[in-house]
Design an enzyme around this catalytic site. Structure first.
Site: not given
Ligand SMILES: [Zn+2]
Length: 350
Positions: A83, A142, A189, A224
């Site tokens: 992650d 991302e 988050h 999140g």
């Molecule tokens: Zn994340």
């Protein structure tokens, strides 16, 4: 069975029209909680570790625990995912350990705090893809920047400061060849996501729908995405905790996302809340207890309950036996031949 490629898990989810929860782990009890839930609901699952988790548990302890989970649960497809990798080196070290998937979060610089430029993001993510795909390993990128901070990682802020631009998302997918893409649509988050029940002004579901239309072959990821349920907050506060009132992402919004290309949903906060509530309850009700098993067992059960519920809500429940595993070496061949290529120009998605 050996750990499964995350790409295969997500491709199958796309075929079946469901989402797969990605649950964070730091220790044995959390891994066991996920496996209890996956077995009970017959779910394929993504287990993920942040840099903070790898440091806390030590790489080898954590990875061997995951291997044990895979060995003990041969009927459950499990992908092991890094992650929020902050650099090429972090992703490379996860791949060397045997992780079947990595996230290169190039939306932030290597410090994990400062937003990077688009070009920097493309460059580092493409480098990770070039290393991972020949090894059969999945890559999540991302684009846009999420709000909040988790495990010391994050730009902070509300989550609306750097929402994903659809044109950039398409260009990013084209230039990097990522399998999965985390997008910023207003989520953050941590536990304190929203100070009221989120609506269209804070959660940009329309943006997500637009991006999916333009990138139908890239699996979308919601970060999140804990729902921060009130009952879990209440248990903590009832037994001496002091959480301020907060709202997470409503499950209905996640389900709308799943109808529109979201295949991976990251959940961490809800599990943390469940664990802490269960431990506080034991401490408050039976202050004479001091055997860690007396509170770790209820904590594990509380997390398993939340995970099983999410698996059912995301739709992954019942799908563990749908497919046979493609070995990682075969995935590598699929990338080499172009069969697994998701770049819009190559799959005619434009
Ligand atoms: Zn994340």
């Amino acid at each position: 069975m050996p750990l499964v490629s995350m790409r295969q898990l997500l491709d199958e989810a796309a075929k079946g029209g469901y989402g797969v929860g990605a649950f964070n782990v730091n220790d044995m009890e959390q891994i066991q909680a996920i496996m209890i839930a996956a077995t009970e609901t017959k779910s394929p699952v993504i287990v993920q570790a942040s840099r903070g988790a790898r440091k806390f548990a030590e790489d080898l302890y954590l990875f061997r625990l995951i291997q044990a989970a895979a060995e003990l649960n041969p009927g459950i497809p499990i992908a092991m995912h890094q992650d929020h990798g902050n650099s090429f080196e972090t992703c490379k070290s996860a791949i060397e350990l045997g992780y079947t998937s990595v996230m290169m979060d190039g939306s932030l610089k290597e410090d994990g705090k400062t937003p990077s430029t688009f070009e920097e993001n493309v460059e580092v993510t493409r480098k990770v893809v070039e290393y991972a795909h020949p090894r059969g390993v999945t890559v999540e990128g991302e684009i846009g920047v999420l709000g909040g901070i988790e495990d010391g990682h994050g730009a902070g802020g509300s989550g609306l400061e750097h929402v994903t631009d659809p044109d950039q998302a398409v260009e990013f997918a084209e230039r990097t060849g990522v399998d999965a893409l985390a997008i910023a649509i207003g989520t953050s988050h941590g536990a304190y996501k929203f100070n009221k029940k989120p609506d269209g002004s804070v959660l940009k579901m329309d943006l997500l729908i637009q991006i999916h239309k333009r990138l139908p072959h890239t699996h979308l990821v919601m970060h999140g995405s804990s729902s921060v349920p009130k009952d879990l907050q209440d248990i903590i506060n009832k037994y001496g905790g002091k959480l301020n009132e907060t709202w997470g992402v409503p499950v209905e919004e996640i389900q709308l996302g799943i109808k529109n290309g979201v295949r991976k949903i990251n959940v961490d906060t809800d599990n943390r809340l469940a664990i802490t509530g269960a431990i506080r309850k034991v401490f408050a009700e039976t202050p004479d207890k001091f055997d860690p098993r007396d509170y770790l067992k209820p904590a594990r059960e509380a997390m398993a309950k939340v995970v099983a519920l999410r698996m059912t809500q995301f739709g992954q429940a019942g799908h563990a036996g749908d497919y046979t595993q493609i070995p990682i070496t075969e995935m590598a061949k699929g990338y080499a031949s172009g069969k697994l290529d998701t770049r819009p120009s190559l799959v005619g998605a434009k």
